[in-house]
Design a protein around this motif. Sequence first.
Motif, PDB file in Angstrom:
ATOM      1  N   GLU A 157       0.669  -1.010   0.028  1.00 33.16           N
ATOM      2  CA  GLU A 157      -0.119   0.096  -0.057  1.00 33.16           C
ATOM      3  C   GLU A 157       0.808   1.169   0.085  1.00 33.16           C
ATOM      4  N   ASN A 158       2.283   1.163   0.367  1.00 37.83           N
ATOM      5  CA  ASN A 158       3.239   2.212   0.231  1.00 37.83           C
ATOM      6  C   ASN A 158       4.587   1.655   0.204  1.00 37.83           C
ATOM      7  N   GLU A 159       5.364   2.366  -0.066  1.00 41.95           N
ATOM      8  CA  GLU A 159       6.686   2.248  -0.831  1.00 41.95           C
ATOM      9  C   GLU A 159       7.505   2.008   0.621  1.00 41.95           C
ATOM     10  N   PHE A 160       7.183   2.136   1.677  1.00 45.08           N
ATOM     11  CA  PHE A 160       8.192   2.449   2.974  1.00 45.08           C
ATOM     12  C   PHE A 160       8.248   1.278   3.818  1.00 45.08           C
ATOM     13  N   VAL A 161       7.517  -0.012   3.319  1.00 42.11           N
ATOM     14  CA  VAL A 161       7.733  -1.236   3.975  1.00 42.11           C
ATOM     15  C   VAL A 161       9.163  -1.460   3.817  1.00 42.11           C
ATOM     16  N   ASP A 162       9.982  -1.846   4.995  1.00 41.74           N
ATOM     17  CA  ASP A 162      11.187  -2.118   5.043  1.00 41.74           C
ATOM     18  C   ASP A 162      11.563  -3.346   3.843  1.00 41.74           C
ATOM     19  N   ALA A 163      12.338  -2.926   2.887  1.00 42.95           N
ATOM     20  CA  ALA A 163      12.692  -3.963   1.462  1.00 42.95           C
ATOM     21  C   ALA A 163      13.717  -5.287   2.217  1.00 42.95           C
ATOM     22  N   GLY A 164      14.133  -4.929   3.456  1.00 37.75           N
ATOM     23  CA  GLY A 164      14.669  -6.423   3.881  1.00 37.75           C
ATOM     24  C   GLY A 164      13.941  -7.224   4.541  1.00 37.75           C
ATOM     25  N   ALA A 165      12.736  -6.724   5.063  1.00 37.31           N
ATOM     26  CA  ALA A 165      11.475  -7.467   5.477  1.00 37.31           C
ATOM     27  C   ALA A 165      10.880  -8.183   4.379  1.00 37.31           C
ATOM     28  N   LEU A 166      10.746  -7.471   3.209  1.00 33.37           N
ATOM     29  CA  LEU A 166      10.013  -8.119   2.310  1.00 33.37           C
ATOM     30  C   LEU A 166      10.771  -9.079   1.351  1.00 33.37           C
ATOM     31  N   ALA A 167      12.182  -8.853   1.249  1.00 33.33           N
ATOM     32  CA  ALA A 167      13.139 -10.029   0.867  1.00 33.33           C
ATOM     33  C   ALA A 167      13.048 -11.119   1.742  1.00 33.33           C
ATOM     34  N   ALA A 168      12.819 -11.179   2.835  1.00 29.18           N
ATOM     35  CA  ALA A 168      12.700 -12.479   3.652  1.00 29.18           C
ATOM     36  C   ALA A 168      11.261 -13.167   3.437  1.00 29.18           C
ATOM     37  N   VAL A 169      10.426 -12.292   3.187  1.00 27.33           N
ATOM     38  CA  VAL A 169       9.046 -13.007   2.748  1.00 27.33           C
ATOM     39  C   VAL A 169       9.438 -13.680   1.147  1.00 27.33           C
ATOM     40  N   GLU A 170      10.196 -13.103   0.466  1.00 26.68           N
ATOM     41  CA  GLU A 170      10.266 -13.524  -0.833  1.00 26.68           C
ATOM     42  C   GLU A 170      11.230 -14.923  -0.746  1.00 26.68           C
ATOM     43  N   ALA A 171      12.169 -14.505   0.194  1.00 22.27           N
ATOM     44  CA  ALA A 171      13.133 -15.851   0.232  1.00 22.27           C
ATOM     45  C   ALA A 171      12.536 -16.929   0.895  1.00 22.27           C
ATOM     46  N   ALA A 172      11.361 -16.804   1.901  1.00 19.73           N
ATOM     47  CA  ALA A 172      10.349 -17.765   2.219  1.00 19.73           C
ATOM     48  C   ALA A 172       9.563 -18.474   1.294  1.00 19.73           C
ATOM     49  N   GLY A 173       9.330 -17.852   0.097  1.00 17.50           N
ATOM     50  CA  GLY A 173       8.667 -18.657  -0.977  1.00 17.50           C
ATOM     51  C   GLY A 173       7.417 -17.895  -1.408  1.00 17.50           C
ATOM     52  N   THR A 174       7.166 -16.664  -0.971  1.00 17.40           N
ATOM     53  CA  THR A 174       6.081 -16.038  -1.113  1.00 17.40           C
ATOM     54  C   THR A 174       6.494 -14.740  -2.285  1.00 17.40           C
ATOM     55  N   PRO A 175       5.996 -14.803  -3.297  1.00 15.43           N
ATOM     56  CA  PRO A 175       6.563 -13.715  -4.388  1.00 15.43           C
ATOM     57  C   PRO A 175       5.875 -12.250  -3.724  1.00 15.43           C
ATOM     58  N   VAL A 176       6.822 -11.417  -3.839  1.00 11.73           N
ATOM     59  CA  VAL A 176       6.432  -9.994  -3.624  1.00 11.73           C
ATOM     60  C   VAL A 176       6.548  -9.262  -4.702  1.00 11.73           C
ATOM     61  N   ARG A 177       5.446  -8.423  -5.053  1.00  9.20           N
ATOM     62  CA  ARG A 177       5.359  -7.396  -6.404  1.00  9.20           C
ATOM     63  C   ARG A 177       5.102  -6.255  -5.817  1.00  9.20           C
ATOM     64  N   PRO A 178       5.889  -5.178  -6.347  1.00  3.34           N
ATOM     65  CA  PRO A 178       7.124  -5.149  -7.174  1.00  3.34           C
ATOM     66  C   PRO A 178       8.121  -5.940  -5.995  1.00  3.34           C
ATOM     67  N   SER A 179       9.586  -6.115  -6.884  1.00  5.67           N
ATOM     68  CA  SER A 179      10.460  -6.923  -6.123  1.00  5.67           C
ATOM     69  C   SER A 179      10.865  -5.965  -5.049  1.00  5.67           C
ATOM     70  N   PRO A 180      11.340  -6.564  -4.105  1.00  5.12           N
ATOM     71  CA  PRO A 180      12.088  -6.204  -2.734  1.00  5.12           C
ATOM     72  C   PRO A 180      13.443  -5.327  -3.217  1.00  5.12           C
ATOM     73  N   ALA A 181      14.212  -5.978  -4.304  1.00  2.37           N
ATOM     74  CA  ALA A 181      15.579  -5.473  -4.439  1.00  2.37           C
ATOM     75  C   ALA A 181      15.325  -4.170  -5.463  1.00  2.37           C
ATOM     76  N   VAL A 182      14.102  -4.136  -6.156  1.00  3.06           N
ATOM     77  CA  VAL A 182      14.147  -2.720  -6.822  1.00  3.06           C
ATOM     78  C   VAL A 182      13.594  -1.585  -5.738  1.00  3.06           C
ATOM     79  N   LEU A 183      12.612  -2.252  -4.981  1.00  5.99           N
ATOM     80  CA  LEU A 183      11.950  -1.392  -4.035  1.00  5.99           C
ATOM     81  C   LEU A 183      12.819  -0.699  -3.159  1.00  5.99           C
ATOM     82  N   ALA A 184      14.026  -1.407  -2.756  1.00  6.78           N
ATOM     83  CA  ALA A 184      14.942  -0.783  -1.912  1.00  6.78           C
ATOM     84  C   ALA A 184      15.648   0.566  -2.676  1.00  6.78           C
ATOM     85  N   ARG A 185      15.617   0.623  -4.042  1.00  4.50           N
ATOM     86  CA  ARG A 185      16.107   1.667  -4.524  1.00  4.50           C
ATOM     87  C   ARG A 185      14.903   2.828  -4.772  1.00  4.50           C
ATOM     88  N   VAL A 186      13.812   2.355  -5.155  1.00  6.42           N
ATOM     89  CA  VAL A 186      12.556   3.241  -5.273  1.00  6.42           C
ATOM     90  C   VAL A 186      12.255   3.930  -3.960  1.00  6.42           C
TER      91      VAL A 186
END
Length: 390
Positions: A85-114
């Motif tokens: 809902e907002n772009e301020f969610v910690d990208a590291g926390a989202l990367a952990a979700v992705e690593a656990a097997g749930t896709p995160v869209r948009p990508s946490p890696a790109v979100l960290a820059r945006v």
Amino acid sequence: MPTPSPQDATPAAARRGRYDVGIAGAGQLARMTCLAAWPLGIRVAVLGAPDEPAGPMAAGVVPGDWHDAEAVAALGEAAAVVTLENEFVDAGALAAVEAAGTPVRPSPAVLARVQDKALQKELLRDDGLPTAPYVVADGPGDLAAAGRDLGWPLMLKARKLGYDGYGNATCADEAAAREAFARLDAGEGVLVEGMVAFERELAAMVARSPGGAVAAYPVVETVQKNHVCHEVVAPAPAPAATLARAGEVALAAAAAASGLGVTGVEMFLLPDGAVLVNELAPRPHNTGHYTIEACETSQFENHLRGVLDLPLGDVAMRTPAAAMVNLLGASRGPARPDVAAALAVPGAHLHLYDKAEVRPGRKMGHVTALGDTPADALTRARRAAAAVGL
């Protein structure tokens, strides 16, 4: 997809993968996304509290706060896909979700820059997109040089967590810039932009899916006051060639950010016809609210379609013109909107966000009106917004 059922607030561990989409946040953007989900049979869980705007509209509520990495992880366990809902969610926390097997869209890696305004500017520049001139001031001692190189006044922006004017400061001289720096710096420096003598502020929503589908909504004009969006007019009153150029810039900017779902692209139109990218929002955006009534497919529906890799819907306008006016709090106290007065305005569509308390500048809702011309639509929307009385 599962058949929709009444809202479920059972513990996260008991509903792993039970929801089609999980939204990190439960405010008005999540609320309108949930409303778009039900007709499609898409079950959406939100991360927040049941009494937040999205709580009553969601298929489920994962209790917690998007600032909390453990709560974000619980959302990932509950949903097949996680989005924002907002772009301020910690990208590291989202990367952990992705690593656990749930896709995160948009990508946490790109979100960290945006989500870092300075890195976002670099991302855009790296892709050859035009932006306002900028530097990063690491300390207050860098401000004099920034003023010399970019010219006063300057715009100072917090690198993270800035929205709706919070985290921005227009500075006429070094003294004002030093005061703003002390307030905006979170230990990473501050983004310093040269002021742009723009003719209009423009915006466009771009929907993208993992499979490569892309759809760009019409370019709109936005009216900002104190860095807060007050009005949106669709389509923007500009020559067709200008709108086409702005649309191309928006598409390129969303691609540079590897946007999935909807990406909001804010732009400046210069007097010579050039278009600059101002900022990106990797999620549904205030400037796209008009699409609920005015377009074949709303930005909220296309955000869901995009993150789920479903076919994107038609983004064409189904009316010659539309306007949206934000309902911003003018005082402090209980919310007592005059719904009847607003609905008495022909052609007006009222959206309230179910916020119990009014505060100055708080977004309490919006009004959209359709019309044969932008001026007609804006007049109707303004009348209805004034009638609400917030």
